[in-house]
Design an enzyme around this catalytic site. Structure first.
Site, mmCIF file in Angstrom:
data_model
loop_
_atom_site.group_PDB
_atom_site.id
_atom_site.type_symbol
_atom_site.label_atom_id
_atom_site.label_comp_id
_atom_site.label_asym_id
_atom_site.label_seq_id
_atom_site.Cartn_x
_atom_site.Cartn_y
_atom_site.Cartn_z
ATOM 1 N N ASN A 98 14.294 0.242 6.971
ATOM 2 C CA ASN A 98 14.804 -1.136 6.941
ATOM 3 C C ASN A 98 13.603 -2.066 6.775
ATOM 4 O O ASN A 98 12.887 -2.323 7.731
ATOM 5 C CB ASN A 98 15.556 -1.426 8.247
ATOM 6 C CG ASN A 98 15.965 -2.891 8.359
ATOM 7 O OD1 ASN A 98 15.916 -3.638 7.378
ATOM 8 N ND2 ASN A 98 16.367 -3.300 9.560
ATOM 9 N N LYS B 214 13.523 -5.177 6.180
ATOM 10 C CA LYS B 214 13.753 -6.569 6.629
ATOM 11 C C LYS B 214 13.242 -7.535 5.561
ATOM 12 O O LYS B 214 13.301 -7.206 4.374
ATOM 13 C CB LYS B 214 13.105 -6.784 8.002
ATOM 14 C CG LYS B 214 13.505 -5.678 8.995
ATOM 15 C CD LYS B 214 13.183 -5.965 10.411
ATOM 16 C CE LYS B 214 13.634 -4.775 11.271
ATOM 17 N NZ LYS B 214 13.437 -4.986 12.689
ATOM 18 N N HIS C 28 23.162 -5.270 12.273
ATOM 19 C CA HIS C 28 21.815 -5.235 12.854
ATOM 20 C C HIS C 28 21.685 -6.352 13.885
ATOM 21 O O HIS C 28 22.227 -7.439 13.702
ATOM 22 C CB HIS C 28 20.760 -5.390 11.755
ATOM 23 C CG HIS C 28 19.386 -5.081 12.247
ATOM 24 N ND1 HIS C 28 18.649 -5.992 12.966
ATOM 25 C CD2 HIS C 28 18.636 -3.955 12.183
ATOM 26 C CE1 HIS C 28 17.497 -5.421 13.302
ATOM 27 N NE2 HIS C 28 17.469 -4.185 12.844
ATOM 28 N N GLU D 142 19.424 -8.344 14.517
ATOM 29 C CA GLU D 142 18.881 -9.619 14.011
ATOM 30 C C GLU D 142 19.968 -10.434 13.323
ATOM 31 O O GLU D 142 19.970 -11.665 13.397
ATOM 32 C CB GLU D 142 17.687 -9.336 13.089
ATOM 33 C CG GLU D 142 16.475 -8.867 13.888
ATOM 34 C CD GLU D 142 15.565 -7.885 13.157
ATOM 35 O OE1 GLU D 142 15.622 -7.799 11.916
ATOM 36 O OE2 GLU D 142 14.777 -7.192 13.844
ATOM 37 N N GLU E 183 20.315 1.283 18.283
ATOM 38 C CA GLU E 183 19.060 0.539 18.304
ATOM 39 C C GLU E 183 19.012 -0.348 19.545
ATOM 40 O O GLU E 183 19.531 -1.474 19.520
ATOM 41 C CB GLU E 183 18.942 -0.346 17.057
ATOM 42 C CG GLU E 183 18.924 0.413 15.756
ATOM 43 C CD GLU E 183 18.174 -0.348 14.667
ATOM 44 O OE1 GLU E 183 17.217 0.215 14.126
ATOM 45 O OE2 GLU E 183 18.516 -1.506 14.396
ATOM 46 N N GLY F 65 10.911 -3.643 17.240
ATOM 47 C CA GLY F 65 9.724 -4.436 16.933
ATOM 48 C C GLY F 65 8.820 -4.713 18.126
ATOM 49 O O GLY F 65 7.912 -5.533 18.047
ATOM 50 N N SER G 229 11.145 0.798 17.266
ATOM 51 C CA SER G 229 9.751 1.227 17.457
ATOM 52 C C SER G 229 9.570 2.732 17.254
ATOM 53 O O SER G 229 8.724 3.353 17.894
ATOM 54 C CB SER G 229 9.218 0.794 18.834
ATOM 55 O OG SER G 229 9.173 -0.621 18.899
HETATM 56 P P1 PGA Z 1 11.356 -1.366 14.257
HETATM 57 O O1 PGA Z 1 12.773 -1.914 13.714
HETATM 58 O O2 PGA Z 1 11.239 0.068 13.797
HETATM 59 O O3 PGA Z 1 10.327 -2.261 13.600
HETATM 60 O O4 PGA Z 1 11.371 -1.498 15.736
HETATM 61 C C1 PGA Z 1 13.887 -1.071 13.648
HETATM 62 C C2 PGA Z 1 15.058 -1.857 13.121
HETATM 63 O O5 PGA Z 1 15.169 -3.056 13.409
HETATM 64 O O6 PGA Z 1 15.912 -1.305 12.406
#
Ligand code: PGA
Length: 252
Positions: free
Chosen positions: A9, A11, A97, A99, A169, A175, A215
């Site tokens: 992903n 983003k 997601h 976000e 997640e 993140g 992460s």
């Molecule tokens: P990250 O994000 O691996 O940077 O923690 C995962 C995601 O949001 O799908």
């Protein structure tokens, strides 16, 4: 046998040229490894999907979008539909997601309509679920995830649900550099598979891919993916580097 999947992903990152370089690097590296059936999915920004799907035709990865709108066409300025993605031969779409839920206020009902849109257009949805830290601390993380699935996914018929990939997640892990422990991931994944089994039966549940995200990186992927109910990962930051992403793929 259920499919093991590693999805990147991206983003809102990379210029067009940077994206093209990274996709080409990943495609080249994928030529020389034994994937052992693992499906690799790249989810760059919408603008780069045409380029990505062109490269994918000659390569060993699939493509996914990071979002869709719930209508197939119409007066919805700025939105992208599942029909448009299907026209580019995009295979997957991330839906729900955290976000999108947080910054764009996407609620259960809206996400359910997006799931419907993806399914009716034969795009495989990667449905994201997970709790914030306060919910885990309060011991209600299982209830939170159950509600997310019941409200936005479990209205699908068994046949429709077979197209769905789930990504657990935990929001506190996204993140932050703090991943769920392998035990925490396995516990939640087994819980999710149990919910799917209760709704759709053990056969459908055993065939559903449940990915871990938050992460996940080259250093922790193997211990996370080694768990019986963790079928791969949804990778954010660590998917932006071809070497690290390849190491994660090889950890499945
Ligand atoms: P990250 O994000 O691996 O940077 O923690 C995962 C995601 O949001 O799908």
């Amino acid at each position: 046998m259920r499919k093991r999947i590693v999805a990147g992903n991206w983003k809102m990152n990379k210029t067009f040229r940077e994206a093209e370089d990274l996709i080409t690097e990943i495609a080249d590296k994928l030529e020389n490894i034994d994937l052992r059936g693992t499906e690799v999915v790249l989810c760059p920004p919408f603008l780069y999907l045409e380029m990505a799907t062109d490269i994918a035709k000659e390569s060993r990865f699939k493509t996914g979008a990071q979002n869709i709108y719930d209508n197939d066409s119409g007066a919805f300025t700025g939105e992208i539909s599942a029909v448009m993605l299907k026209g580019l031969e995009v295979d997957y779409c991330i839906i729900g997601h955290s976000e999108r839920r947080k910054y764009f206020h996407e609620d259960h009902a809206f996400l359910a309509r997006k799931m419907e849109a993806a399914i009716r257009n034969h795009i495989r949805p990667v449905f994201c679920c997970g709790e914030v830290l306060a919910e885990r601390d309060a011991g209600i993380h299982f209830n939170v995830v159950r509600e997310q699935l019941e409200e936005s996914v479990f209205f699908l018929s068994p046949e429709e649900f077979r197209q769905v990939v789930i990504a657990y997640e935990p929001i506190w892990a996204i993140g932050t550099g703090v991943n769920a422990t392998p035990a925490q991931a396995q516990e939640m994944h087994a819980f999710i598979r149990g919910l799917i089994s209760g709704k759709y039966g053990t056969e459908v549940a055993s065939e559903t891919s449940i990915l871990y995200g938050g992460s996940c990186n080259a250093g922790n992927a193997k211990e996370l993916f080694d768990n019986p109910d963790v079928d791969g990962g949804l990778i954010g930051g660590a998917s932006l580097n071809s070497g690290e992403f390849l190491q994660i793929i090889q950890s499945t």
